[in-house]
Enzyme design. Structure first.
Site, PDB file in Angstrom:
ATOM      1  N   SER A 128     -18.139   4.483  28.492  1.00  0.00           N
ATOM      2  CA  SER A 128     -17.020   5.350  28.144  1.00  0.00           C
ATOM      3  C   SER A 128     -16.685   6.288  29.287  1.00  0.00           C
ATOM      4  CB  SER A 128     -17.345   6.169  26.901  1.00  0.00           C
ATOM      5  OG  SER A 128     -16.264   7.043  26.629  1.00  0.00           O
ATOM      6  N   LYS A 182     -20.541   2.463  20.812  1.00  0.00           N
ATOM      7  CA  LYS A 182     -19.330   2.719  21.598  1.00  0.00           C
ATOM      8  C   LYS A 182     -18.087   2.616  20.705  1.00  0.00           C
ATOM      9  CE  LYS A 182     -16.346   3.211  24.971  1.00  0.00           C
ATOM     10  NZ  LYS A 182     -15.371   2.215  25.163  1.00  0.00           N
ATOM     11  N   HIS A 185     -17.902   5.691  18.648  1.00  0.00           N
ATOM     12  CA  HIS A 185     -17.455   6.746  19.576  1.00  0.00           C
ATOM     13  C   HIS A 185     -15.929   6.739  19.666  1.00  0.00           C
ATOM     14  CE1 HIS A 185     -15.806   7.595  23.574  1.00  0.00           C
ATOM     15  NE2 HIS A 185     -16.712   8.540  23.699  1.00  0.00           N
ATOM     16  N   ASN A 186     -15.343   5.558  19.852  1.00  0.00           N
ATOM     17  CA  ASN A 186     -13.884   5.475  19.954  1.00  0.00           C
ATOM     18  C   ASN A 186     -13.212   5.865  18.640  1.00  0.00           C
ATOM     19  OD1 ASN A 186     -14.566   4.366  22.418  1.00  0.00           O
ATOM     20  ND2 ASN A 186     -12.896   2.894  22.387  1.00  0.00           N
ATOM     21  N   GLU A 189     -13.166   9.449  18.465  1.00  0.00           N
ATOM     22  CA  GLU A 189     -12.121   9.904  19.388  1.00  0.00           C
ATOM     23  C   GLU A 189     -10.743   9.878  18.700  1.00  0.00           C
ATOM     24  OE1 GLU A 189     -12.434   7.873  23.237  1.00  0.00           O
ATOM     25  OE2 GLU A 189     -10.273   7.569  23.177  1.00  0.00           O
TER      26      GLU A 189
HETATM   27  P1  NDP Z   1      -9.129  -5.719  32.709  1.00  0.00           P
HETATM   28  O1  NDP Z   1      -9.522  -5.616  31.313  1.00  0.00           O
HETATM   29  O2  NDP Z   1      -7.681  -5.555  33.079  1.00  0.00           O
HETATM   30  O3  NDP Z   1      -9.615  -7.157  33.267  1.00  0.00           O
HETATM   31  C1  NDP Z   1      -9.300  -7.607  34.561  1.00  0.00           C
HETATM   32  C2  NDP Z   1     -10.475  -8.327  35.157  1.00  0.00           C
HETATM   33  O4  NDP Z   1     -10.857  -9.424  34.325  1.00  0.00           O
HETATM   34  C3  NDP Z   1     -10.156  -8.901  36.519  1.00  0.00           C
HETATM   35  O5  NDP Z   1     -11.288  -8.745  37.327  1.00  0.00           O
HETATM   36  C4  NDP Z   1      -9.886 -10.351  36.207  1.00  0.00           C
HETATM   37  O6  NDP Z   1     -10.090 -11.211  37.284  1.00  0.00           O
HETATM   38  C5  NDP Z   1     -10.916 -10.593  35.148  1.00  0.00           C
HETATM   39  N1  NDP Z   1     -10.641 -11.786  34.334  1.00  0.00           N
HETATM   40  C6  NDP Z   1      -9.675 -11.932  33.395  1.00  0.00           C
HETATM   41  N2  NDP Z   1      -9.756 -13.154  32.844  1.00  0.00           N
HETATM   42  C7  NDP Z   1     -10.789 -13.791  33.446  1.00  0.00           C
HETATM   43  C8  NDP Z   1     -11.379 -15.079  33.289  1.00  0.00           C
HETATM   44  N3  NDP Z   1     -10.930 -15.944  32.377  1.00  0.00           N
HETATM   45  N4  NDP Z   1     -12.437 -15.379  34.075  1.00  0.00           N
HETATM   46  C9  NDP Z   1     -12.919 -14.504  34.964  1.00  0.00           C
HETATM   47  N5  NDP Z   1     -12.413 -13.278  35.141  1.00  0.00           N
HETATM   48  C10 NDP Z   1     -11.359 -12.930  34.391  1.00  0.00           C
HETATM   49  O7  NDP Z   1     -10.000  -4.735  33.648  1.00  0.00           O
HETATM   50  P2  NDP Z   1     -10.487  -3.235  33.388  1.00  0.00           P
HETATM   51  O8  NDP Z   1     -11.177  -2.866  34.629  1.00  0.00           O
HETATM   52  O9  NDP Z   1      -9.403  -2.368  32.881  1.00  0.00           O
HETATM   53  O10 NDP Z   1     -11.552  -3.370  32.213  1.00  0.00           O
HETATM   54  C11 NDP Z   1     -12.690  -4.206  32.294  1.00  0.00           C
HETATM   55  C12 NDP Z   1     -13.445  -4.162  30.982  1.00  0.00           C
HETATM   56  O11 NDP Z   1     -13.872  -2.823  30.747  1.00  0.00           O
HETATM   57  C13 NDP Z   1     -12.591  -4.553  29.763  1.00  0.00           C
HETATM   58  O12 NDP Z   1     -13.406  -5.232  28.830  1.00  0.00           O
HETATM   59  C14 NDP Z   1     -12.168  -3.226  29.193  1.00  0.00           C
HETATM   60  O13 NDP Z   1     -11.892  -3.303  27.809  1.00  0.00           O
HETATM   61  C15 NDP Z   1     -13.406  -2.386  29.484  1.00  0.00           C
HETATM   62  N6  NDP Z   1     -13.206  -0.967  29.575  1.00  0.00           N
HETATM   63  C16 NDP Z   1     -12.079  -0.454  30.138  1.00  0.00           C
HETATM   64  C17 NDP Z   1     -11.896   0.916  30.206  1.00  0.00           C
HETATM   65  C18 NDP Z   1     -10.692   1.465  30.854  1.00  0.00           C
HETATM   66  O14 NDP Z   1     -10.518   2.697  30.819  1.00  0.00           O
HETATM   67  N7  NDP Z   1      -9.848   0.633  31.467  1.00  0.00           N
HETATM   68  C19 NDP Z   1     -12.892   1.855  29.678  1.00  0.00           C
HETATM   69  C20 NDP Z   1     -14.075   1.225  29.187  1.00  0.00           C
HETATM   70  C21 NDP Z   1     -14.183  -0.127  29.120  1.00  0.00           C
HETATM   71  P3  NDP Z   1      -8.866 -11.605  38.268  1.00  0.00           P
HETATM   72  O15 NDP Z   1      -8.765 -10.473  39.242  1.00  0.00           O
HETATM   73  O16 NDP Z   1      -9.298 -12.872  38.917  1.00  0.00           O
HETATM   74  O17 NDP Z   1      -7.643 -11.745  37.425  1.00  0.00           O
END
Ligand code: NDP
Length: 478
Positions: A128, A182, A185-186, A189
């Site tokens: 988080s 988690k 937690h959300n 929130e």
């Molecule tokens: P995203 O959720 O936007 O995911 C993008 C990433 O996933 C890229 O690295 C992409 O690779 C990869 N990806 C997507 N599809 C595939 C696939 N089929 N195979 C391999 N790789 C894949 O990124 P975030 O950084 O925003 O979040 C990452 C995780 O963290 C998510 O589960 C999200 O819910 C969680 N999270 C996010 C928070 C936030 O504030 N954003 C907070 C806490 C948790 P490529 O570059 O090749 O497309």
């Protein structure tokens, strides 16, 4: 291999976590499905520490020290399964696969079981604090095995937020426990944000204060019991002026709150467990109501009667204090309900979750970080089995002190047509849970009447049914 830990999935969360590990002295293997993001990370932030970039999964895995530990930070759902499969085909039994994405806990339970059968440790971990937290210290909620935590835990504790020197990361419990905590937690929130929004609406409607003036009130509140990240950013947002129109920013934002699903998951799980989390549920429904456009349109077109008098508040400062107390009391109830849910899920799944530890690791790094979480930790330290947070002596008196204010605020809102679903349902919960006797007796009687569902009596043991359609005699059952 040379790397202490690997991160795959280098969008904003993954790259920031990787940088956080590197800045804390770890050698970090980095990998992304498309190599561009890996290169971009090294180009922009390679100076943060020791990175080992790889283009292929095989090279990535080979660059890690055994037991190999990889954190997956990709889109939740199918992409996570795909990445797990790819990693598992290159890793060895005893290695640790960590999912730091926002997985739904049943998926984590399923994945943990499947990977355990193949000899891997799978650690579903809640992270988080958004991108900022990932870089500078998040609150981290890892599940999985204790054995995996022995390797992974110290690294997570090192990169986590610290409050009074105490890391905001701890072992939560087996398989889905981390992602479950988690999720709740959300949910909390959601409740916290809704309560703050209702407090704002009350101050605006009853006192006619400007958004900026209310921002000042929140700033003041942030110096006391309510001190928290959400109150702090609320004060900031309310004092922000839209550059284009010169209006209060909050007045140019469309009044429709969106959601990504963790509030809904929390409520769905609470319904399954039979735990009343009215604060979180009302907050989730309030977002849904804000987006119910045909219904809102129809209500306005029908000119639904309000029957309200103008709200005239005699003592402005006293009213602000009433709202502050009502907000605190409602917030304590919402947290109390969330912790009940964690306890129920822990029992159901055999997770053995320490609720005091959850409150402790939420004190920093995450969105609901707040001063009063210290009080929650203390309450569970006094009694680890505490059945109701608001029955702890500290919270019983903190909430009790605010009850008169709470009633005045909710009654005033009702008389004046201001919707306060979270304030009022929290007060109803409080009155319900403390009631000597509930009208549930009537419901059970009705159930026996139409469905022969039987009832217990207050004055003797046993199960009874009344012959409602015959002579109304009472017969003991089985
Ligand atoms: P995203 O959720 O936007 O995911 C993008 C990433 O996933 C890229 O690295 C992409 O690779 C990869 N990806 C997507 N599809 C595939 C696939 N089929 N195979 C391999 N790789 C894949 O990124 P975030 O950084 O925003 O979040 C990452 C995780 O963290 C998510 O589960 C999200 O819910 C969680 N999270 C996010 C928070 C936030 O504030 N954003 C907070 C806490 C948790 P490529 O570059 O090749 O497309």
């Amino acid at each position: 291999g040379v790397a202490d830990i690997g991160v795959t999935g280098l969008a904003v969360m993954g790259s920031n976590l990787a940088r956080n590990f590197a800045r804390n002295g770890y050698t970090v293997a980095v990998h992304n499905r498309s190599y561009g993001k890996t290169q971009a990370l090294i180009d922009a932030h390679g100076g943060d520490g020791e990175f080992v970039p790889s283009e292929s999964t095989a090279d990535f895995v080979a660059s890690l020290k055994a037991p190999r530990t990889v954190i997956i930070m990709v889109k939740a759902g199918g992409p996570t399964d795909a990445v797990i499969e790819d990693l598992a085909s290159h890793m060895e039994p005893g290695d640790i696969i960590v999912d730091g994405g926002n997985a739904h806990f049943p998926d984590t339970i399923r994945r943990e079981k499947a990977l355990r059968e193949r000899g891997f440790h799978f650690v579903g971990t809640g992270v988080s604090g958004g991108e900022e937290g990932a870089l500078n210290g998040p609150s981290i909620m890892p599940g999985g095995t204790k054995e995996a935590y022995a390797t992974l835990g110290p690294m997570l504790e090192k990169i986590s937020a610290k409050v009074d020197g105490v890391p905001c990361s701890t072992y939560i419990g087996p398989d889905g426990a981390g992602h479950y905590v988690k999720m709740v937690h959300n949910g909390i929130e959601y409740a916290d944000m809704q309560l703050i929004a209702e407090a704002y609406d009350l101050l605006r409607s009853a006192l006619g204060l400007s958004a900026a003036e209310i921002g000042k009130v929140f700033e003041e509140w942030n110096t006391g019991d309510l001190e928290s990240y959400l109150i702090e950013i609320t004060a900031d947002v309310l004092q922000h002026t839209d550059a284009e129109t010169g209006k209060a920013f909050v007045d140019v934002v469309l009044d429709q709150a969106e959601q990504k699903g963790t509030g809904r998951w929390t409520v769905q799980s609470a319904l399954d467990l039979g735990v009343p989390i009215t604060g979180i549920a009302e907050a989730t429904f309030a977002r849904a109501l804000s987006g119910s456009l045909p219904q809102r349109e129809a209500a306005r077109a029908a000119g639904l009667a309000a029957e309200t008098a103008g709200w005239s508040v005699a003592d402005k400062d006293a009213f602000i204090e009433d709202v502050r107390r009502a907000l605190y009391a409602s917030k304590v109830v919402a947290y109390s309900q969330g912790f009940d849910q964690i306890a129920a899920a822990s029992l159901e799944n055999g997770w053995n979750i320490d609720r005091g530890a959850c409150a402790r690791i939420w004190r920093g790094g995450c969105i609901i970080r707040a001063r009063f979480l210290n009080r929650i930790t203390e309450a569970y330290e006094r009694d680890a089995e505490l059945p109701l947070l608001i029955s702890d002596p500290y919270f019983a008196s903190a909430v009790g002190d605010g009850v008169a204010s709470w009633r005045r605020v909710v009654a005033g809102a009702a008389l004046n047509g201001i919707p306060v679903p979270a304030f009022s349902s929290s007060l109803s919960y409080y009155d319900g849970v403390r009631a000597e006797r509930l009208p549930a007796a009537l419901i059970q009687a009705q159930r026996d009447f139409f469905g022969a569902h039987t009832y217990h009596r207050v004055d003797k043991d046993g199960v009874f049914h009344t012959e409602w359609s015959a002579d109304r005699s009472e017969t003991p059952q089985g």
